[in-house]
Design a protein around this motif. Structure first.
Motif, short mmCIF file in Angstrom:
data_model
loop_
_atom_site.label_atom_id
_atom_site.label_comp_id
_atom_site.label_asym_id
_atom_site.label_seq_id
_atom_site.Cartn_x
_atom_site.Cartn_y
_atom_site.Cartn_z
N TYR A 1 -0.56 5.08 10.83
CA TYR A 1 -0.43 5.89 9.52
C TYR A 1 -2.05 5.30 8.99
O TYR A 1 -2.27 4.10 8.99
CB TYR A 1 0.12 5.25 8.70
N THR A 2 -2.27 6.08 7.96
CA THR A 2 -3.21 6.17 6.87
C THR A 2 -2.70 5.54 6.22
O THR A 2 -1.66 5.93 5.36
CB THR A 2 -4.15 6.91 6.50
N VAL A 3 -2.93 4.36 5.51
CA VAL A 3 -2.69 3.42 4.34
C VAL A 3 -3.71 3.12 3.26
O VAL A 3 -4.77 2.79 3.93
CB VAL A 3 -1.61 2.06 4.56
N ALA A 4 -3.16 3.36 1.80
CA ALA A 4 -4.55 2.89 0.88
C ALA A 4 -4.00 1.80 -0.16
O ALA A 4 -2.35 1.61 0.04
CB ALA A 4 -4.37 4.48 -0.08
N THR B 1 -8.27 2.27 2.54
CA THR B 1 -7.53 2.83 3.23
C THR B 1 -7.93 2.32 5.15
O THR B 1 -8.75 2.06 4.76
CB THR B 1 -7.86 4.68 3.90
N GLU C 1 -9.64 3.20 -3.63
CA GLU C 1 -8.59 2.53 -3.15
C GLU C 1 -9.87 2.41 -1.34
O GLU C 1 -10.35 2.97 -1.56
CB GLU C 1 -7.83 3.80 -2.87
N VAL D 1 -0.53 7.49 3.28
CA VAL D 1 -1.53 8.73 2.80
C VAL D 1 -1.48 9.68 3.68
O VAL D 1 -0.81 10.71 3.19
CB VAL D 1 -2.74 8.20 2.70
N GLY E 1 0.78 -1.26 -0.10
CA GLY E 1 -0.38 -0.25 0.04
C GLY E 1 0.66 1.05 -0.01
O GLY E 1 1.99 1.13 -0.08
N ARG E 2 0.25 2.40 0.19
CA ARG E 2 0.50 3.43 -0.12
C ARG E 2 0.76 4.69 1.45
O ARG E 2 -0.56 4.72 1.78
CB ARG E 2 0.64 4.55 -1.51
N ASP F 1 -6.42 2.25 8.63
CA ASP F 1 -4.88 2.73 9.25
C ASP F 1 -4.19 1.73 10.13
O ASP F 1 -4.96 0.67 10.56
CB ASP F 1 -6.14 3.71 10.97
#
Length: 94
Positions: free
Chosen positions: A60-63, A78, A76, A35, A32-33, A80
């Protein structure tokens, strides 16, 4: 101090702990990425285990692309996630 910043590509560690975890099974092992960082919070796993002084980590918030998780979708998803659930991804798929 946070290990990741917005835009970093990360992989959710593919672990299956014996106790409680807030890392959903459907994202474990996926790329993921980042955010954004949401600040530092006590690790939910430690709190559930009754640890007197739970570790405090960046959340982290990850998309994740829906198509990578379920094989379809253009949106996407998302999630946390605490820092210890994540590792730098070797491949850039996101």
């Amino acid at each position: 101090m946070s290990s990741f910043t917005a835009g970093h590509t990360v992989r959710v560690r593919p672990v299956d702990p014996a106790g409680h975890t807030r890392a959903p099974r459907y994202i474990r092992g996926h790329v993921g990425r980042i955010v954004e960082a949401q600040g530092q919070w006590p690790l939910a796993d430690d709190r559930a285990a009754g640890t007197a002084e739970p570790r405090v980590e960046t959340v982290y918030t990850v998309a994740f692309p829906a198509r990578e998780l379920w094989g379809e979708g253009t949106h996407e998803v998302t999630v946390d996630l605490w820092e210890s659930y994540l590792e730098r991804a070797e491949e850039e798929r996101v």
